[in-house]
Enzyme design. Structure first.
Site, mmCIF file in Angstrom:
data_model
loop_
_atom_site.group_PDB
_atom_site.id
_atom_site.type_symbol
_atom_site.label_atom_id
_atom_site.label_comp_id
_atom_site.label_asym_id
_atom_site.label_seq_id
_atom_site.Cartn_x
_atom_site.Cartn_y
_atom_site.Cartn_z
ATOM 1 N N HIS A 106 -1.787 -4.517 -5.267
ATOM 2 C CA HIS A 106 -1.269 -4.315 -3.911
ATOM 3 C C HIS A 106 -2.292 -4.729 -2.871
ATOM 4 C CE1 HIS A 106 -3.505 -0.891 -2.099
ATOM 5 N NE2 HIS A 106 -3.765 -0.569 -3.353
ATOM 6 N N CYS A 107 -1.785 -5.085 -1.691
ATOM 7 C CA CYS A 107 -2.622 -5.274 -0.516
ATOM 8 C C CYS A 107 -2.049 -4.346 0.549
ATOM 9 C CB CYS A 107 -2.656 -6.743 -0.078
ATOM 10 S SG CYS A 107 -1.050 -7.538 0.099
ATOM 11 N N ASN A 108 -1.964 -4.770 1.792
ATOM 12 C CA ASN A 108 -1.368 -3.900 2.807
ATOM 13 C C ASN A 108 0.157 -3.931 2.724
ATOM 14 O OD1 ASN A 108 -4.168 -4.726 3.902
ATOM 15 N ND2 ASN A 108 -3.649 -2.954 5.143
ATOM 16 N N GLN A 133 0.825 -1.204 0.000
ATOM 17 C CA GLN A 133 0.000 0.000 0.000
ATOM 18 C C GLN A 133 0.863 1.260 0.000
ATOM 19 O OE1 GLN A 133 -2.366 -0.045 3.585
ATOM 20 N NE2 GLN A 133 -0.688 0.618 4.879
#
Length: 209
Positions: free
Chosen positions: A148-150, A77
């Site tokens: 993306h993720c975290n 992120q």
């Protein structure tokens, strides 16, 4: 007894009490701002961080981008929120598979949000086609998509592995190896790995590019 106007006129800045404000920057730097009148003094905070959390928070930004395909990038992120990084890699589309992470440049990039919980019991496979379709859309439009993720380690990596298996007919091991080579931090949780290992990829028209 003085009136309010008289009190204001007789007020002196020298009577102001010294005020201190402790500030923690995004980089984790801790400083103390001390105000006296209109004068401010800034110094490093010598006080050690509180030990209430039981872990050491990572306040550094992760701007590392993994290039899986020329049009397919993998990151965290932090990278998705850093305009300079997005422009550097010529990103045009952003696939956000995190939880509670906002899309900060909605007027500048094409977004798709698919909220996936990073838990071994979470059902990943129903999201693969939807995510793959968006990645393919970016590819058809001659764009570059960032997934993306975290942290860019579990959910985003798992989605990209699923995309490679679905759209390129890559075997699980080969797809996972490609993703880990592109972004060494990639580490899908055990439940996602098991689902992908047993994933029977559908036949997709025009899937190979």
């Amino acid at each position: 007894m003085q009136s309010l106007a008289e009190e204001i006129q007789s007020f002196s800045r020298t009577r102001l009490r010294r005020q201190c404000t402790r500030v923690t920057s995004l980089s984790g730097r801790r400083i103390i701002e001390t105000w006296k009148g209109s004068t401010v003094t800034v110094v490093e905070d010598p006080t050690p961080p509180e030990r209430m959390l039981g872990y050491v928070p990572d306040t550094s930004w992760d701007l590392q981008i993994g290039t899986v395909k020329p049009y397919l990038l993998l990151g965290s992120q932090d990278a998705a929120h850093d305009f300079g990084t997005l422009r550097k890699y010529k990103v045009s589309h952003i696939l956000n598979v995190a939880s509670c992470v906002e899309n900060v440049f909605p007027d500048l990039f094409i977004y798709k949000t698919v909220s996936i919980v990073d838990h071994p019991d979470a059902d990943l496979l129903p999201h693969i086609k939807d995510c793959s379709d968006f990645i393919q859309q970016a590819h058809r439009e001659k764009g570059v998509v960032l997934v993306h993720c975290n942290t860019g380690a579990s959910r985003a990596a798992a989605v990209v592995v699923g995309y490679l298996m679905s759209c390129y007919s890559e075997p699980f091991d080969a797809a996972l190896s490609l993703v880990k080579t592109a972004r060494p931090a990639s580490c899908p949780n055990p439940g996602f790995l098991e689902q992908l290992r047993n994933y029977k990829t559908p036949t997709m028209n025009g899937s190979k590019h």
